[in-house]
Design an enzyme around this catalytic site. Structure first.
Site, mmCIF file in Angstrom:
data_model
loop_
_atom_site.group_PDB
_atom_site.id
_atom_site.type_symbol
_atom_site.label_atom_id
_atom_site.label_comp_id
_atom_site.label_asym_id
_atom_site.label_seq_id
_atom_site.Cartn_x
_atom_site.Cartn_y
_atom_site.Cartn_z
ATOM 1 N N ASP A 65 0.771 -0.898 0.266
ATOM 2 C CA ASP A 65 0.086 -0.128 -0.028
ATOM 3 C C ASP A 65 0.998 1.449 0.103
ATOM 4 O O ASP A 65 1.774 1.525 0.552
ATOM 5 C CB ASP A 65 -1.079 -0.040 1.098
ATOM 6 N N GLY A 66 0.495 2.132 -0.846
ATOM 7 C CA GLY A 66 0.967 3.218 -0.567
ATOM 8 C C GLY A 66 1.832 4.454 -1.741
ATOM 9 O O GLY A 66 2.517 4.777 -1.758
ATOM 10 N N ARG A 115 -0.434 7.402 -2.950
ATOM 11 C CA ARG A 115 0.166 8.830 -2.386
ATOM 12 C C ARG A 115 1.928 9.628 -2.777
ATOM 13 O O ARG A 115 3.057 10.220 -2.827
ATOM 14 C CB ARG A 115 0.208 8.798 -0.672
ATOM 15 N N HIS A 129 2.068 3.425 -8.821
ATOM 16 C CA HIS A 129 1.968 1.926 -9.949
ATOM 17 C C HIS A 129 2.814 0.846 -9.882
ATOM 18 O O HIS A 129 3.258 0.091 -10.161
ATOM 19 C CB HIS A 129 0.295 1.425 -9.963
ATOM 20 N N ASN A 143 -10.623 -3.117 -5.006
ATOM 21 C CA ASN A 143 -10.084 -2.009 -5.224
ATOM 22 C C ASN A 143 -11.195 -1.274 -6.876
ATOM 23 O O ASN A 143 -10.325 -0.292 -7.925
ATOM 24 C CB ASN A 143 -9.057 -2.138 -6.258
ATOM 25 N N TRP A 144 -12.375 -2.622 -7.192
ATOM 26 C CA TRP A 144 -12.857 -2.445 -8.632
ATOM 27 C C TRP A 144 -13.794 -0.565 -8.327
ATOM 28 O O TRP A 144 -13.424 -0.124 -9.369
ATOM 29 C CB TRP A 144 -13.556 -3.114 -9.077
ATOM 30 N N GLU A 163 2.328 -12.480 12.941
ATOM 31 C CA GLU A 163 2.385 -11.103 13.835
ATOM 32 C C GLU A 163 2.630 -9.927 12.763
ATOM 33 O O GLU A 163 2.164 -9.706 11.984
ATOM 34 C CB GLU A 163 3.755 -11.427 14.190
HETATM 35 C C1 IPE Z 1 -5.368 -2.346 0.051
HETATM 36 O O1 IPE Z 1 -4.772 -1.482 0.300
HETATM 37 C C2 IPE Z 1 -5.639 -3.487 -0.958
HETATM 38 C C3 IPE Z 1 -4.018 -3.731 -1.808
HETATM 39 C C4 IPE Z 1 -3.238 -3.153 -1.080
HETATM 40 C C5 IPE Z 1 -3.914 -4.394 -2.965
HETATM 41 P P1 IPE Z 1 -5.908 0.012 -0.158
HETATM 42 O O2 IPE Z 1 -5.620 1.134 -0.665
HETATM 43 O O3 IPE Z 1 -7.166 -0.335 -1.429
HETATM 44 O O4 IPE Z 1 -6.447 -0.644 1.237
HETATM 45 P P2 IPE Z 1 -7.733 0.931 1.950
HETATM 46 O O5 IPE Z 1 -9.091 1.294 1.082
HETATM 47 O O6 IPE Z 1 -6.732 2.132 2.423
HETATM 48 O O7 IPE Z 1 -8.258 0.130 3.136
HETATM 49 C C1 IPE Z 2 -1.769 0.046 -3.280
HETATM 50 O O1 IPE Z 2 -1.659 1.595 -3.558
HETATM 51 C C2 IPE Z 2 -2.010 -0.336 -4.561
HETATM 52 C C3 IPE Z 2 -3.134 -1.220 -4.582
HETATM 53 C C4 IPE Z 2 -4.500 -0.513 -3.274
HETATM 54 C C5 IPE Z 2 -4.198 -1.254 -6.164
HETATM 55 P P1 IPE Z 2 -2.477 2.811 -3.545
HETATM 56 O O2 IPE Z 2 -3.129 3.134 -4.459
HETATM 57 O O3 IPE Z 2 -3.161 2.718 -2.158
HETATM 58 O O4 IPE Z 2 -2.408 3.865 -2.909
HETATM 59 P P2 IPE Z 2 -2.513 4.837 -1.953
HETATM 60 O O5 IPE Z 2 -2.959 3.757 -0.823
HETATM 61 O O6 IPE Z 2 -3.517 6.044 -2.339
HETATM 62 O O7 IPE Z 2 -1.559 6.007 -1.977
HETATM 63 MG MG MG Z 3 -3.781 2.443 -0.175
#
Ligand code: IPE
Ligand code: IPE
Ligand code: MG
Length: 248
Positions: free
Chosen positions: A28-29, A32, A45, A76-77, A213
């Site tokens: 995740d992240g 941002r 990505h 994520n869809w 953990e």
């Molecule tokens: C979780 O991240 C899913 C993946 C990393 C694939 P999200 O960005 O979708 O999660 P939320 O929306 O912050 O809970």
């Molecule tokens: C994780 O990064 C990738 C997927 C969920 C597909 P994000 O796209 O959720 O990145 P943030 O959380 O918006 O920074």
């Molecule tokens: Mg995210």
């Protein structure tokens, strides 16, 4: 890059200093990370996909048995179509490259999630990775795509119900139920890492993470390095896993 914890221990060993057998990561992240740089989310990505390549290679090098990564959730869809198609395109590119070197690298691959809704091209690549993976033993990377923990449990319950209706169902124990999950045959994750600063599970491995953990870090996934993985493993090694019992 060699990590100190590695010297005397092998994957699967138990006790302090042991390498976890199975690490799961919520990648995740990305968005941002891109925003901080004034880039479109899709660039995040692409950077995240690079990080996955590096981290998966490192995990194999240190002798990890199982690595499970959350790449795309059932939720994520909801994102803009352009972002979704970029993520799917990156996955396609990764699989193309990976297929060419899986055997040499001794990395097996499995997919957790409903892949039947993915593009025919992606489904074909996934089928090829499954076929190659049957040919050797090695580090196993599980990629969660269109994966949701609740969806997984529901599907398992339906499949078990169907087996009951056919008169073919085993007695319903935790172990037997696990065989109906995408993760059938894979040990539960020992360590679950979430970079990106959020402290939630976001529908990941709800059944399997019962005694994992947790390790959270503010580092955004594209900035996550093998050294960050070392840090997470070191934190894991300092934990006392009691499974509801008492310390020895
Ligand atoms: C979780 O991240 C899913 C993946 C990393 C694939 P999200 O960005 O979708 O999660 P939320 O929306 O912050 O809970
Ligand atoms: C994780 O990064 C990738 C997927 C969920 C597909 P994000 O796209 O959720 O990145 P943030 O959380 O918006 O920074
Ligand atoms: Mg995210």
């Amino acid at each position: 890059m060699m990590a100190v914890f590695q010297s005397n221990h092998t994957a699967g060993e138990t006790g302090p200093g042991a390498l976890p057998r199975h690490i799961a990561i919520i990648m995740d992240g990305n968005g941002r990370w891109a925003k901080q740089r004034g880039l479109p989310r899709t660039a995040g990505h692409a950077a995240g996909a690079e990080t996955f390549r590096r981290v998966a290679t490192y995990a194999r090098d240190i002798g990890l048995e199982f690595l499970t990564v959350y790449a795309f959730s059932t939720e994520n869809w909801k994102r803009p179509a352009e972002e979704v198609s970029t993520i799917m395109g990156l996955l396609e590119r990764y699989l193309h490259e990976a297929i060419a070197k899986m055997e040499r690298d001794r990395v097996k691959m499995r997919f957790f999630g409903d892949t039947t809704v993915l593009s025919p091209k992606l489904q074909e690549l996934i089928a090829r990775t499954a076929e190659i993976s049957t040919r050797f033993e090695g580090c196993q990377v599980n990629i969660c795509v269109n994966y949701g923990g609740r969806d997984e449990i529901l599907r398992a319950a339906r499949a078990y119900g169907a087996a009951c209706a056919r008169g073919e169902a085993p007695e319903l124990t935790e172990e037997a139920f696990g065989d109906y999950l995408y993760s059938a045959g894979v040990p539960d994750p020992d360590l679950l890492i979430r970079p990106g600063g959020e402290m939630r599970i976001s529908n990941f491995l709800l059944w399997q993470a019962a005694y994992a953990e947790f390790y959270f870090t503010d580092v955004l996934w594209p900035d996550f390095t093998p050294a960050e993985l070392d840090k997470a493993i070191a934190a894991f090694q300092g934990r006392s896993r009691r499974y509801g019992g008492l310390m020895q």
